[in-house]
Scaffold this motif. Structure first.
Motif, PDB file in Angstrom:
ATOM      1  N   ASP A 120       0.851  -1.189   0.000  1.00  0.00           N
ATOM      2  CA  ASP A 120       0.000   0.000   0.000  1.00  0.00           C
ATOM      3  C   ASP A 120       0.888   1.241   0.000  1.00  0.00           C
ATOM      4  OD1 ASP A 120      -2.394   1.593   0.392  1.00  0.00           O
ATOM      5  OD2 ASP A 120      -1.669   1.902   2.434  1.00  0.00           O
ATOM      6  N   LYS A 121       0.527   2.200  -0.871  1.00  0.00           N
ATOM      7  CA  LYS A 121       1.381   3.383  -1.033  1.00  0.00           C
ATOM      8  C   LYS A 121       0.491   4.603  -1.219  1.00  0.00           C
ATOM      9  CE  LYS A 121       5.224   4.488  -4.045  1.00  0.00           C
ATOM     10  NZ  LYS A 121       5.743   4.295  -5.370  1.00  0.00           N
ATOM     11  N   ILE A 122       0.877   5.742  -0.674  1.00  0.00           N
ATOM     12  CA  ILE A 122       0.128   6.978  -0.914  1.00  0.00           C
ATOM     13  C   ILE A 122       0.858   7.766  -1.998  1.00  0.00           C
ATOM     14  CG2 ILE A 122      -0.707   9.156   0.084  1.00  0.00           C
ATOM     15  CD1 ILE A 122      -0.927   7.709   2.775  1.00  0.00           C
ATOM     16  N   VAL A 123       0.140   8.086  -3.071  1.00  0.00           N
ATOM     17  CA  VAL A 123       0.721   8.841  -4.188  1.00  0.00           C
ATOM     18  C   VAL A 123      -0.195  10.005  -4.549  1.00  0.00           C
ATOM     19  CG1 VAL A 123       1.929   6.838  -5.166  1.00  0.00           C
ATOM     20  CG2 VAL A 123      -0.423   7.321  -5.864  1.00  0.00           C
ATOM     21  N   GLY A 124       0.208  10.802  -5.557  1.00  0.00           N
ATOM     22  CA  GLY A 124      -0.613  11.922  -6.005  1.00  0.00           C
ATOM     23  C   GLY A 124       0.245  13.158  -6.174  1.00  0.00           C
ATOM     24  N   PHE A 125      -0.306  14.207  -6.806  1.00  0.00           N
ATOM     25  CA  PHE A 125       0.556  15.365  -7.077  1.00  0.00           C
ATOM     26  C   PHE A 125       0.896  16.163  -5.825  1.00  0.00           C
ATOM     27  CE2 PHE A 125      -3.611  17.153  -8.587  1.00  0.00           C
ATOM     28  CZ  PHE A 125      -3.678  18.322  -7.837  1.00  0.00           C
ATOM     29  N   ASP A 126       0.063  16.065  -4.781  1.00  0.00           N
ATOM     30  CA  ASP A 126       0.450  16.695  -3.508  1.00  0.00           C
ATOM     31  C   ASP A 126       1.675  15.987  -2.918  1.00  0.00           C
ATOM     32  OD1 ASP A 126      -1.435  18.694  -3.417  1.00  0.00           O
ATOM     33  OD2 ASP A 126      -2.769  17.689  -2.009  1.00  0.00           O
ATOM     34  N   VAL A 127       1.729  14.671  -3.110  1.00  0.00           N
ATOM     35  CA  VAL A 127       2.853  13.892  -2.576  1.00  0.00           C
ATOM     36  C   VAL A 127       4.127  14.242  -3.360  1.00  0.00           C
ATOM     37  CG1 VAL A 127       3.725  11.554  -2.119  1.00  0.00           C
ATOM     38  CG2 VAL A 127       1.275  12.048  -1.852  1.00  0.00           C
ATOM     39  N   SER A 128       4.000  14.415  -4.688  1.00  0.00           N
ATOM     40  CA  SER A 128       5.162  14.808  -5.493  1.00  0.00           C
ATOM     41  C   SER A 128       5.658  16.187  -5.081  1.00  0.00           C
ATOM     42  CB  SER A 128       4.801  14.833  -6.987  1.00  0.00           C
ATOM     43  OG  SER A 128       4.242  13.612  -7.385  1.00  0.00           O
ATOM     44  N   LEU A 129       4.711  17.084  -4.812  1.00  0.00           N
ATOM     45  CA  LEU A 129       5.075  18.433  -4.359  1.00  0.00           C
ATOM     46  C   LEU A 129       5.784  18.354  -2.992  1.00  0.00           C
ATOM     47  CD1 LEU A 129       4.892  21.560  -4.388  1.00  0.00           C
ATOM     48  CD2 LEU A 129       2.498  21.372  -3.715  1.00  0.00           C
ATOM     49  N   ALA A 130       5.267  17.515  -2.125  1.00  0.00           N
ATOM     50  CA  ALA A 130       5.876  17.321  -0.799  1.00  0.00           C
ATOM     51  C   ALA A 130       7.318  16.821  -0.947  1.00  0.00           C
ATOM     52  CB  ALA A 130       5.048  16.325   0.010  1.00  0.00           C
ATOM     53  N   LYS A 131       7.513  15.902  -1.895  1.00  0.00           N
ATOM     54  CA  LYS A 131       8.853  15.330  -2.104  1.00  0.00           C
ATOM     55  C   LYS A 131       9.814  16.408  -2.612  1.00  0.00           C
ATOM     56  CE  LYS A 131      11.629  11.663  -2.499  1.00  0.00           C
ATOM     57  NZ  LYS A 131      12.901  12.397  -2.401  1.00  0.00           N
ATOM     58  N   GLU A 132       9.310  17.279  -3.497  1.00  0.00           N
ATOM     59  CA  GLU A 132      10.142  18.394  -3.993  1.00  0.00           C
ATOM     60  C   GLU A 132      10.594  19.270  -2.825  1.00  0.00           C
ATOM     61  OE1 GLU A 132      11.339  19.628  -6.885  1.00  0.00           O
ATOM     62  OE2 GLU A 132      10.471  18.203  -8.313  1.00  0.00           O
ATOM     63  N   ILE A 133       9.674  19.536  -1.896  1.00  0.00           N
ATOM     64  CA  ILE A 133      10.017  20.401  -0.756  1.00  0.00           C
ATOM     65  C   ILE A 133      11.033  19.691   0.156  1.00  0.00           C
ATOM     66  CG2 ILE A 133       9.096  21.606   1.291  1.00  0.00           C
ATOM     67  CD1 ILE A 133       6.438  21.884  -0.381  1.00  0.00           C
ATOM     68  N   ALA A 134      10.814  18.390   0.383  1.00  0.00           N
ATOM     69  CA  ALA A 134      11.768  17.626   1.214  1.00  0.00           C
ATOM     70  C   ALA A 134      13.153  17.638   0.566  1.00  0.00           C
ATOM     71  CB  ALA A 134      11.263  16.196   1.396  1.00  0.00           C
ATOM     72  N   ASP A 135      13.194  17.469  -0.760  1.00  0.00           N
ATOM     73  CA  ASP A 135      14.482  17.485  -1.471  1.00  0.00           C
ATOM     74  C   ASP A 135      15.160  18.846  -1.332  1.00  0.00           C
ATOM     75  OD1 ASP A 135      14.065  14.908  -2.204  1.00  0.00           O
ATOM     76  OD2 ASP A 135      13.585  15.322  -4.306  1.00  0.00           O
ATOM     77  N   GLU A 136      14.355  19.900  -1.471  1.00  0.00           N
ATOM     78  CA  GLU A 136      14.887  21.263  -1.335  1.00  0.00           C
ATOM     79  C   GLU A 136      15.512  21.461   0.059  1.00  0.00           C
ATOM     80  OE1 GLU A 136      14.658  23.788  -3.709  1.00  0.00           O
ATOM     81  OE2 GLU A 136      15.678  25.212  -2.362  1.00  0.00           O
ATOM     82  N   LEU A 137      14.872  20.883   1.068  1.00  0.00           N
ATOM     83  CA  LEU A 137      15.365  21.016   2.447  1.00  0.00           C
ATOM     84  C   LEU A 137      16.436  19.971   2.765  1.00  0.00           C
ATOM     85  CD1 LEU A 137      11.875  21.471   4.180  1.00  0.00           C
ATOM     86  CD2 LEU A 137      13.590  23.271   3.845  1.00  0.00           C
ATOM     87  N   ASP A 138      16.632  19.048   1.800  1.00  0.00           N
ATOM     88  CA  ASP A 138      17.608  17.978   1.955  1.00  0.00           C
ATOM     89  C   ASP A 138      17.285  17.070   3.149  1.00  0.00           C
ATOM     90  OD1 ASP A 138      19.779  16.600   1.082  1.00  0.00           O
ATOM     91  OD2 ASP A 138      21.254  17.815   2.172  1.00  0.00           O
ATOM     92  N   VAL A 139      16.012  16.715   3.271  1.00  0.00           N
ATOM     93  CA  VAL A 139      15.578  15.813   4.354  1.00  0.00           C
ATOM     94  C   VAL A 139      14.677  14.720   3.771  1.00  0.00           C
ATOM     95  CG1 VAL A 139      15.715  17.546   6.206  1.00  0.00           C
ATOM     96  CG2 VAL A 139      13.582  17.296   4.897  1.00  0.00           C
ATOM     97  N   GLU A 140      14.378  13.723   4.595  1.00  0.00           N
ATOM     98  CA  GLU A 140      13.464  12.638   4.208  1.00  0.00           C
ATOM     99  C   GLU A 140      12.031  13.148   4.265  1.00  0.00           C
ATOM    100  OE1 GLU A 140      14.110   9.122   3.702  1.00  0.00           O
ATOM    101  OE2 GLU A 140      16.057  10.087   3.293  1.00  0.00           O
ATOM    102  N   LEU A 141      11.149  12.508   3.498  1.00  0.00           N
ATOM    103  CA  LEU A 141       9.727  12.860   3.560  1.00  0.00           C
ATOM    104  C   LEU A 141       8.959  11.783   4.311  1.00  0.00           C
ATOM    105  CD1 LEU A 141       7.208  14.506   2.684  1.00  0.00           C
ATOM    106  CD2 LEU A 141       7.176  13.119   0.593  1.00  0.00           C
ATOM    107  N   GLU A 142       8.161  12.228   5.293  1.00  0.00           N
ATOM    108  CA  GLU A 142       7.250  11.285   5.963  1.00  0.00           C
ATOM    109  C   GLU A 142       5.824  11.774   5.762  1.00  0.00           C
ATOM    110  OE1 GLU A 142       8.036  10.291  10.155  1.00  0.00           O
ATOM    111  OE2 GLU A 142       5.859  10.171  10.412  1.00  0.00           O
ATOM    112  N   ILE A 143       4.971  10.881   5.262  1.00  0.00           N
ATOM    113  CA  ILE A 143       3.572  11.242   5.049  1.00  0.00           C
ATOM    114  C   ILE A 143       2.762  10.735   6.239  1.00  0.00           C
ATOM    115  CG2 ILE A 143       1.526  10.799   3.607  1.00  0.00           C
ATOM    116  CD1 ILE A 143       3.521  12.544   2.165  1.00  0.00           C
ATOM    117  N   LYS A 144       1.965  11.627   6.809  1.00  0.00           N
ATOM    118  CA  LYS A 144       1.119  11.221   7.928  1.00  0.00           C
ATOM    119  C   LYS A 144      -0.330  11.372   7.508  1.00  0.00           C
ATOM    120  CE  LYS A 144       2.535  11.561  12.523  1.00  0.00           C
ATOM    121  NZ  LYS A 144       2.834  12.285  13.743  1.00  0.00           N
ATOM    122  N   GLU A 145      -1.035  10.269   7.448  1.00  0.00           N
ATOM    123  CA  GLU A 145      -2.425  10.333   7.014  1.00  0.00           C
ATOM    124  C   GLU A 145      -3.358  10.633   8.181  1.00  0.00           C
ATOM    125  OE1 GLU A 145      -4.043   6.800   5.213  1.00  0.00           O
ATOM    126  OE2 GLU A 145      -5.423   8.041   4.062  1.00  0.00           O
TER     127      GLU A 145
END
Ligand code: ARG
Length: 277
Positions: free
Chosen positions: A68-93
């Motif tokens: 099971d995986k959470i995807v979508g364009f909000d998740v891609s945007l979140a990943k871009e921000i995490a990359d910019e900050l140079d940190v891991e991304l954790e999604i909390k539902e």
């Protein structure tokens, strides 16, 4: 198509299981009273993003390689921000109506969940620039498509909307004496519509289109409410201007270079494919 329906049920089930699982987890985004959210993200090496994953193509569940995986364009945007900050991304539902309070409570660092920066919400949290705009409409059973031309054709009927959403507010202002059924999860609203418990669900048009792809017995209704002065933005606890600035930088970069559009297209394809295989 039958498969699609079954999968949807499985996905809905998984969401419930996940929600129970999450309730038991500790918070990795700690309370940011002394330091700002940006400092604590850097310290923990993790960006914790809150969302309600019942909203394709923004955020939704898929099963990939049995996982099971959470995807979508909000998740891609979140990943871009995490990359910019140079940190891991954790999604909390979380349930959509619990997202705003999770920010000052320090349970999440930001909310990226197809959220409109309403005046009411702005009293509690700050918002980034707009990254996406959309109109609102209704989701109906396919055989009822011609029944409702205007929102007022739903006056007095049973109408569903997500609890705590702007669509819930829209439903109560655009439809007179509506018997409103407000539920936390959009997937449950879709089930209520299919089983005849509600006559229509007020929903963003793009999200309704995705629901139709996965549920051919449903259709996007005719009434459309155009959003003129709103759109979707990222919510952040008040007093974190440094972080808002970085987030706005990412939004403008990926909007200008076409990356955001690519994410939207990818998410749209993924959410239609999710039930086709
Ligand atoms: N745009 C609406 C709002 O801001 C609904 C968003 C629902 N999002 C979700 N991920 N379920 O209230």
């Amino acid at each position: 198509m039958k498969k699609g329906i079954i999968k949807n049920v499985i996905v809905t089930g998984l969401i419930s299981i996940m929600a129970v699982g999450l309730a038991g987890c500790g918070n990795s985004a700690t309370k940011k009273e002394d330091t700002g959210v940006l400092d604590s993200i850097k310290e923990s090496g993790k960006l914790v993003v809150g969302l309600s994953a019942d909203y394709a193509p923004y955020e939704f569940h898929i099963i990939e390689n049995g996982q099971d995986k959470i995807v979508g364009f909000d998740v891609s945007l979140a990943k871009e921000i995490a990359d910019e900050l140079d940190v891991e991304l954790e999604i909390k539902e979380m349930d959509f109506d619990a997202l705003i309070t999770a920010l000052p409570a320090g349970k999440v660092d930001m909310v990226i969940s197809g959220m409109n920066p309403t005046e009411k919400r702005k009293k509690a949290v700050d918002f980034s620039d707009i990254y996406y705009t959309a109109n609102h409409g209704i989701l109906v059973r396919a055989e009822d498509t011609d029944k409702y031309t205007n929102f007022s054709d739903l006056d007095g009927l049973k109408v569903g909307a997500q609890l705590g959403s702007t669509q819930a507010e829209l439903a109560s202002t655009l439809i007179k004496d509506a018997n409103l059924q407000l539920l936390s999860n959009v997937n449950n609203l879709i089930l209520e519509l299919k089983s005849g418990k509600v006559d229509a669900v007020v929903m963003e048009v793009g999200v309704a289109q995705m629901a139709v792809k996965n549920n051919p017995e449903l259709a996007v209704g005719k009434p459309v409410y155009e959003e003129t002065d709103s759109g979707n933005a990222i919510a952040i606890a008040k007093g974190n201007e440094d972080l808002v600035k970085i987030v706005n930088g990412v939004i403008s970069r990926i909007t200008e270079d076409g990356t955001m559009n690519k994410y939207i297209e990818e998410a749209t394809i993924l959410s239609s494919e999710a039930v086709e295989e």
